[in-house]
Design an enzyme around this catalytic site. Structure first.
Site, PDB file in Angstrom:
ATOM      1  N   GLU A 217     -10.659  47.558  19.186  1.00 15.64           N
ATOM      2  CA  GLU A 217     -10.057  47.008  17.964  1.00 15.64           C
ATOM      3  C   GLU A 217     -10.803  47.442  16.715  1.00 15.64           C
ATOM      4  O   GLU A 217     -11.243  46.625  15.916  1.00 15.64           O
ATOM      5  CB  GLU A 217     -10.006  45.473  18.040  1.00 15.64           C
ATOM      6  CG  GLU A 217      -9.064  44.933  19.078  1.00 15.64           C
ATOM      7  CD  GLU A 217      -7.605  45.125  18.695  1.00 15.64           C
ATOM      8  OE1 GLU A 217      -7.313  45.186  17.495  1.00 15.64           O
ATOM      9  OE2 GLU A 217      -6.786  45.259  19.628  1.00 15.64           O
ATOM     10  N   ASP A 218     -10.950  48.760  16.538  1.00 17.07           N
ATOM     11  CA  ASP A 218     -11.506  49.328  15.309  1.00 17.07           C
ATOM     12  C   ASP A 218     -12.998  49.136  15.128  1.00 17.07           C
ATOM     13  O   ASP A 218     -13.519  49.452  14.067  1.00 17.07           O
ATOM     14  CB  ASP A 218     -10.796  48.770  14.066  1.00 17.07           C
ATOM     15  CG  ASP A 218      -9.469  49.439  13.868  1.00 17.07           C
ATOM     16  OD1 ASP A 218      -9.251  50.479  14.487  1.00 17.07           O
ATOM     17  OD2 ASP A 218      -8.657  48.909  13.098  1.00 17.07           O
ATOM     18  N   ALA A 219     -13.680  48.580  16.114  1.00 16.03           N
ATOM     19  CA  ALA A 219     -15.128  48.472  15.947  1.00 16.03           C
ATOM     20  C   ALA A 219     -15.739  49.852  16.154  1.00 16.03           C
ATOM     21  O   ALA A 219     -15.087  50.765  16.667  1.00 16.03           O
ATOM     22  CB  ALA A 219     -15.693  47.483  16.942  1.00 16.03           C
ATOM     23  N   ARG A 401      -2.160  55.548  14.027  1.00 21.48           N
ATOM     24  CA  ARG A 401      -2.382  55.692  12.589  1.00 21.48           C
ATOM     25  C   ARG A 401      -2.138  57.118  12.097  1.00 21.48           C
ATOM     26  O   ARG A 401      -1.956  57.350  10.912  1.00 21.48           O
ATOM     27  CB  ARG A 401      -3.803  55.286  12.238  1.00 21.48           C
ATOM     28  CG  ARG A 401      -4.117  53.870  12.644  1.00 21.48           C
ATOM     29  CD  ARG A 401      -5.380  53.422  11.941  1.00 21.48           C
ATOM     30  NE  ARG A 401      -6.304  52.771  12.859  1.00 21.48           N
ATOM     31  CZ  ARG A 401      -6.213  51.534  13.256  1.00 21.48           C
ATOM     32  NH1 ARG A 401      -5.219  50.794  12.830  1.00 21.48           N
ATOM     33  NH2 ARG A 401      -7.090  51.013  14.068  1.00 21.48           N
TER      34      ARG A 401
END
Lengths: 600, 376
Positions: A217-219, A401
Site C-alpha cells: 500500500e505505497d509504503a 497509476r
C-alpha cells in the site's frame, strides 16, 4: 453589419469584421496597439470582441508567416549576446500574446517541422504548455495527467535548501535537508531556475521489489545503511518569540527568571536553563515543558481588591516554554526591539530529524509513500554487482497509476550515474529511451534496466530479474514526529469536563456517533458505558424536588437549596455533560425534575 | 400416526416450515424418524432465531447505511434502447424511506391479459392509456387580439386516426368553455366570449385552459412505453393512476403495480404498501450491485407501516412517535421537543438506548438487558 464590443460594451459596428481583425492584429504587431489587447470575431453571433481587461490568461507564441516562424536564428544569436531582449521581440511582432478567445482563431504548431500553410503560430517551447513545477518532472509527457499533477504538487512540499542565509533568518516552521543534491535526470527548467543552488532531494538507488510486505500500500522500505550515511536527514527550525508588552497604568511585562511567589510559578527545574537575563543559553538541550524565555506580566484586573491589599507581588507567570511533544537544541538567541520600542526576544530551536517509520517520501511522479520499514543493510537484497539499493519500491504501485516516467527516470538515472553525466528528461524534448538503453548496454548492463538480485537473508538468487535504477527522491515535510499522538489520561475542558480536542492540547480521540452505534450493535452495553465515563460525576439530588442539591464539604452533608436542610438527598452517578444540560434547561426556565427510583 | 406428530409441532414451529418438512419427507417414513427430523429442525430453528436484546434496528441501519455510501448518484443509461427516466440510487431510497407523498418519477408497470400480453394491438392499447388533451389534436391555437376570440386549427392528420373526431372536440369545448360561444368555421373552431368586452388577459388564460382539456386515455399518464419482458408484452408508464388503470378490461389486475406507496396503500391496503416499500428499496440496492439482506429492508418497511399508516423515517414520521423526550430531542429540532415537553410536563422513563447514553447509564440492549430481580 457586425457589432463591435470593447470589454463587453458595444462601441461601434462594421461591414468588414474580418478585415478589421486582420488590420487590428497587424497594428498590434507594429506596436500601435498594446500587446495585451486581443481581438476575436464570433461568426455565429456576428460580433467582434476586443478585450483589454485584466484577469485574462494570455500566453506568448511565435508568429508564423508562410510556413516560416518569424523568430530566426539571427534573433537567437542576438538574444544569446544580450543585444536584444524578449520585449524587443514582442515589439518587433515576432512574438505575440494570445488569450483564450483569440487562440480560437489560431492554428498552433508544436514543433517547427510540423508547420503547414494553415499554421498561424508556433509554440516557443513545447514545455511551455505546463507550468514551472510541472516542468520539473522529468519525462513528464510519459505520465498520466493526474499523476503529473500530483507529482508537481508533491515537489512543493519537499524539504530542500530553500535559502543559504538561513543562519540569520527566523522563519516559522522551517525544514532544511542535509546534503541536498541536483537531480541526475533533469529538465532544462532545472538549469534555468538555478536549481543547483536550492536543490530539494537526493539521488538514490531504487529497486522495484516487494519486501516481506513492508512496502504494501505505497509504503517504501529504506536501507538503514543509507540513513546512517545521511540520507534524508533534515533539521527543523522554529523560533520562539516573546515581547515585553506595555499595559495601561505604566505597567510592563518583564523578561527575567520569575520569582517563586509569582502566580502560576512552574517548578524550579523548568527554569533551569535560563540565564540571569531570563533567556535560555544557546546549545542547551530542551524538552517539552522547559522554559525558553522567562517572563512575568502585571495582574490582569487592577480593580480587584486583594491585588491592592496584599503586600506580595501579584504578577502572573507568562513564560514561553516548549509545547507538548517538542524537543530540540537552542540554536540562536536574538534580543532586539520592535517598532513600538518594546523589548523583543526571539529564540530559535533546532531539531535534527532522522528518517523514521512513517516519514513521507516521493519521487517526482506522484508516487508518494511513507517508510514502512527500515531494514539493516545486510538484509537488503543486493545485485550481482554488489549494489545494495537505498529504497525498495513496491511494483504494485506502477500498473494502475501508469507512471511511465517513473520507470524511465530510473533508467535515465542509471545511465547518468554510470557514465557520470546528467540526463536530459525535459518533457516533449527528452533524450529518447532507446538511446538510454543502447548506452546502458554499452556500459555492460542489460538494456532493459533489470539485474540479477540475491536475497540477503537466504543468499538465494531471485527467480525474477529486478528493475533497478537511480532516482531523485524527495523527503516531504509531513513527518511522523510532528504528528504522532496518543492519550490515556490528560487535560479536560473546563465547561464539559470532557477531554480536550487536538494534538496540541494533548486531546482525546473522539468516539463518535457511528462508533457508539457499533458498541450498541454488539450489545456491549457496559463497555459502552465505560467508554463514555470520561466525564462521569457523582451529584447529590434532592429526592423531593428532583433538583441537583449542594454538598457542603465542611459539614460533610448535602442539602437541597429549595426544600431546605432536612430533605433527603441521594448521590447519583451521571455524565457531567448531562448535568450541564440540566443547568442549561434551568436557565431557560424549564424545570428538569429527576425522579429517583431504586434500580432493583 | 404421522399426522399426530406434525400436530405436536404446530405451536413450536411456523406452519410454513412444517409444510416444507412434510413435502420433503418420503411417505412411509417411520414415525420415530419423522420425530427426530422435526426435533432437529426445531433445534436449528431455535438456534437461528434472535436472542432478546439483539439491537436489530442498529444492525439493519448499519447494514443498509454502509453499502449506501458506495451508491453512485449517476444512473446508467443504455444507448439506443427506448427508456424512461426513473429515479434510482440514493435519491430514490431517501424518497421511499422518508415516506414522501409526491415522488419524483411516478411509474406503473401494466401487465396485460392474454392475448394482449402476446403483443396483440400492443401499440394501440398503449396509446389508449396515454392521456391526451386538446393540444394533442391541434395544429395551431391562437388568440386573435383584434377580434378578441380564440382560433383553434385542428390537425387533420391526427384526427384521421379516428380516436376522436371534430364533433367530440366541439362538444368538449362547449362543455368546458363556460361563458364562451363555440363556432365551427370551415377551417377552424372559434371560441368567442359571450361578453363582448372581455379582458384580453382572460381570453389568453382561457386559451391555456383549453389546451389542457382532457380528451381520452387515463388521467395523469403522460407517457407510455410498450416493452417486452420475459417473453411477455407489457406497458410501462410515467405518471400513475392505478385506480383507473385497474378498471380497464385488458389489464391483468393481479400483477399490475405502481411505484407510489401512498397510492398502493389507498387502493390495495397497508400490507401491499409494505411489500412495495420492500420491493422498491430492494430493486434500487440490487441495481447498484450491492448486497443487502432483504430482512433488513423488511424491518424498515414493517416499522414504517406498523401503525396502519405510512410513516417515514423522519422527525415527522416514526421519530415523532418515540416515547422519550430526550430521544426525540437528540434526533432533530431539540428546542421544539424540549419546550413542548416542559409545557405539558412530560415524563421520560429512560427506557431506550439514546437517553441512557446521554446520562451515561448502561443501555438496555445486549448485556445491559438482564437485571437482578429481588423478592419483596
Amino acid at each position: 453589419m457586425s457589432e463591435i464590443y470593447l470589454n463587453g460594451k458595444f462601441i461601434a459596428d462594421t461591414d468588414k469584421p474580418k478585415d478589421l481583425m486582420k488590420k487590428f492584429i497587424e497594428e498590434r504587431r507594429n506596436g500601435q496597439v498594446p500587446y495585451s489587447v486581443n481581438i476575436h470575431y464570433d461568426e455565429i453571433m456576428d460580433q467582434v470582441k476586443i478585450e483589454s481587461s485584466h484577469g485574462r490568461a494570455i500566453r506568448p507564441l511565435v508568429v508564423v508567416k508562410n510556413k516560416k516562424p518569424l523568430l530566426t536564428s539571427k534573433h537567437l544569436e542576438q538574444l544569446a549576446n544580450n543585444e536584444i531582449s524578449f520585449s524587443d521581440l514582442l515589439r518587433q511582432g515576432v512574438i505575440e500574446y494570445l488569450d483564450a478567445m483569440e487562440e480560437e482563431e489560431a492554428l498552433i504548431a508544436f514543433y517547427e517541422d510540423e508547420l503547414t500553410e494553415e499554421h498561424t503560430h508556433l509554440e516557443i517551447l513545447p514545455l511551455a504548455i505546463v507550468g514551472l513545477c510541472t516542468s520539473l518532472v522529468p519525462y513528464g509527457n510519459f505520465n498520466q495527467s493526474t499523476r503529473l499533477n500530483a507529482g508537481s504538487k508533491n515537489q512543493k512540499q519537499a524539504l530542500g535548501f530553500y535559502v543559504s542565509n538561513y543562519l540569520v533568518r527566523l522563519d516559522m516552521d522551517v525544514n532544511l535537508l542535509h546534503t541536498a543534491q541536483f537531480p541526475i535526470v533533469k529538465t532544462i527548467m532545472h538549469d534555468y531556475s538555478d536549481y543547483s543552488s536550492h536543490p530539494s532531494g537526493q539521488n538514490v538507488v531504487v529497486a522495484v521489489l516487494s519486501y516481506d510486505g513492508y512496502n504494501m500500500e505505497d509504503a517504501i522500505v529504506i536501507n538503514r545503511g543509507s540513513i546512517e550515511r545521511g540520507f534524508a536527514r533534515s533539521t527543523y527550525y522554529r523560533p520562539i518569540i516573546s515581547e515585553e508588552l506595555r499595559y495601561s497604568g505604566g505597567l510592563i511585562d518583564e523578561i527575567s527568571i520569575p520569582d517563586k511567589d509569582v502566580k502560576g510559578y512552574k517548578s524550579e527545574r523548568d527554569y533551569r536553563f535560563l540565564e540571569d537575563d531570563g533567556i535560555i543559553f544557546p546549545e542547551s538541550k530542551v524538552k517539552e515543558g522547559d522554559v525558553i524565555i522567562g517572563k512575568t506580566s502585571p495582574p490582569r484586573f487592577l480593580s480587584s481588591l486583594d491585588e491592592y491589599n496584599l503586600a506580595t507581588s501579584s504578577r502572573r507567570e507568562s513564560s514561553m516554554s516548549l509545547k507538548h511533544g517538542e524537543k530540540g537544541i537552542i540554536d540562536f538567541v536574538l534580543i532586539t526591539e520592535n517598532q513600538e520600542g518594546n523589548k523583543l526576544v526571539q529564540v530559535r530551536v533546532r531539531d535534527t530529524k532522522v528518517p523514521e517509520i512513517g516519514d513521507k517520501f516521493t519521487s517526482r511522479h506522484g508516487q508518494k509513500g511513507i517508510i514502512g520499514m527500515i531494514v539493516p543493510s545486510e538484509d537488503v537484497p543486493f545485485s550481482a554487482s554488489g549494489i545494495v539499493p537505498d529504497i525498495l519500491f513496491n511494483p504494485h504501485g506502477i500498473p494502475s497509476r501508469m507512471t511511465m516516467a517513473h520507470l524511465i527516470e530510473m533508467l535515465g538515472g542509471k545511465v547518468g550515474a554510470l557514465s557520470g553525466r546528467f540526463v536530459d528528461g525535459t518533457p516533449f524534448d527528452s533524450e529518447p529511451q532507446e538511446k538510454l538503453r543502447k548506452e546502458l548496454l554499452a556500459l555492460g548492463f542489460k538494456d532493459d534496466g533489470t539485474e540479477t538480485f540475491y536475497s540477503a537473508k537466504t543468499g538465494k538468487k531471485f527467480k525474477a530479474k529486478i528493475y533497478v535504477g537511480n532516482m531523485y527522491y524527495l523527503k516531504l515535510k509531513h513527518m511522523v514526529s510532528n504528528k504522532v499522538h496518543a492519550r490515556a489520561r490528560g487535560p479536560i475542558q473546563l465547561l464539559t469536563r470532557q477531554p480536550t480536542e487536538g494534538r496540541a492540547k494533548e486531546g482525546g480521540l473522539r468516539l463518535g456517533e457511528m462508533e457508539k452505534d457499533t458498541f450498541i450493535a454488539h450489545g456491549s452495553s457496559l463497555l459502552l458505558k465505560e467508554r463514555f465515563d470520561s466525564d462521569r460525576t457523582v451529584v447529590p439530588v434532592c429526592n423531593e424536588c428532583g433538583i441537583i442539591a449542594i454538598y457542603n464539604e465542611f459539614k460533610n452533608k448535602s442539602y437541597c437549596p429549595i426544600c431546605g436542610d432536612n430533605s433527603p438527598v441521594s448521590n447519583i452517578e451521571l455524565s457531567y455533560a448531562f448535568k450541564l444540560m440540566l443547568d442549561e434547561f434551568k436557565s431557560l426556565g424549564i424545570y428538569p425534575k429527576l425522579i429517583l427510583k431504586n434500580k432493583y | 400416526m404421522a399426522k399426530k406428530i406434525y400436530e405436536k409441532y404446530e405451536d413450536k414451529l411456523p406452519l410454513k416450515i412444517i409444510e416444507e418438512v412434510k413435502s420433503e419427507i418420503p411417505k412411509k417414513t417411520k414415525a420415530s424418524i419423522i420425530k427426530k427430523i422435526l426435533d432437529d429442525v426445531y433445534k436449528e430453528f431455535k438456534q437461528s432465531s434472535l436472542e432478546p436484546g439483539e439491537s436489530i434496528g442498529i444492525i439493519s441501519a448499519e447494514s443498509i447505511g454502509e453499502p449506501s455510501t458506495q451508491m453512485t448518484l449517476n444512473t446508467f443509461h443504455f444507448a439506443g434502447v427506448a427508456e424512461m427516466n426513473v429515479t434510482v440510487g440514493l435519491p430514490r431510497i431517501i424518497e421511499i424511506l422518508d415516506g414522501r407523498k409526491t415522488i419524483k418519477t411516478p411509474t406503473m408497470e401494466i401487465y396485460l391479459k392474454k392475448p394482449y400480453s402476446e403483443g396483440k394491438e400492443i401499440k394501440k392499447i398503449a396509446k389508449s392509456i396515454k392521456q391526451t388533451t386538446i393540444q394533442d389534436y391541434v395544429e395551431e391555437i391562437s388568440v386573435e387580439i383584434t377580434e378578441s376570440k380564440i382560433k383553434i386549427k385542428l390537425d387533420k392528420e391526427i384526427l384521421k386516426e379516428g380516436v376522436v373526431d371534430e364533433k367530440k372536440i366541439l362538444s368538449l369545448l362547449k362543455k368546458k368553455a363556460k361563458g364562451y360561444n363555440v363556432k365551427q368555421d370551415r377551417k377552424e373552431l372559434l371560441v368567442i366570449p359571450k361578453d363582448e368586452d372581455k379582458n384580453i388577459g382572460e381570453i389568453y388564460r382561457m386559451k391555456e385552459k383549453i389546451k389542457e382539456i382532457y380528451v381520452t386515455g387515463v388521467k395523469d399518464v403522460t407517457q407510455v412505453l410498450p416493452v417486452k419482458r420475459k417473453g411477455e408484452f407489457m406497458i410501462i408508464t410515467s405518471g400513475n393512476n392505478l385506480k383507473d388503470v385497474l378498471k380497464l378490461d385488458f389489464v391483468d389486475k393481479t400483477r399490475t403495480r405502481s411505484n407510489d406507496i401512498y397510492e398502493i396503500r389507498k387502493i390495495l391496503g397497508i400490507e401491499a404498501a409494505r411489500q412495495v416499500i420492500i420491493n422498491e428499496v430492494f430493486k434500487v440496492i440490487e441495481n447498484q450491485g450491492l448486497n443487502v439482506d432483504i430482512r433488513h429492508i423488511m424491518l424498515v418497511a414493517d416499522t414504517m407501516t406498523a401503525s396502519g399508516k405510512i410513516r417515514g423515517i423522519t422527525r415527522y414520521g416514526i421519530i415523532s412517535e418515540k416515547s422519550s423526550v430526550l430521544a426525540r430531542a437528540a434526533f432533530e429540532t431539540p428546542m421544539k421537543h424540549l419546550i413542548n415537553a416542559s409545557l405539558i410536563g412530560e415524563l421520560d422513563d429512560l427506557n431506550s438506548v439514546i437517553e441512557n447514553v446521554m446520562l451515561n447509564q448502561p443501555v438496555p440492549a445486549g448485556t445491559g438487558m438482564p437485571t437482578l430481580v429481588t423478592k419483596k
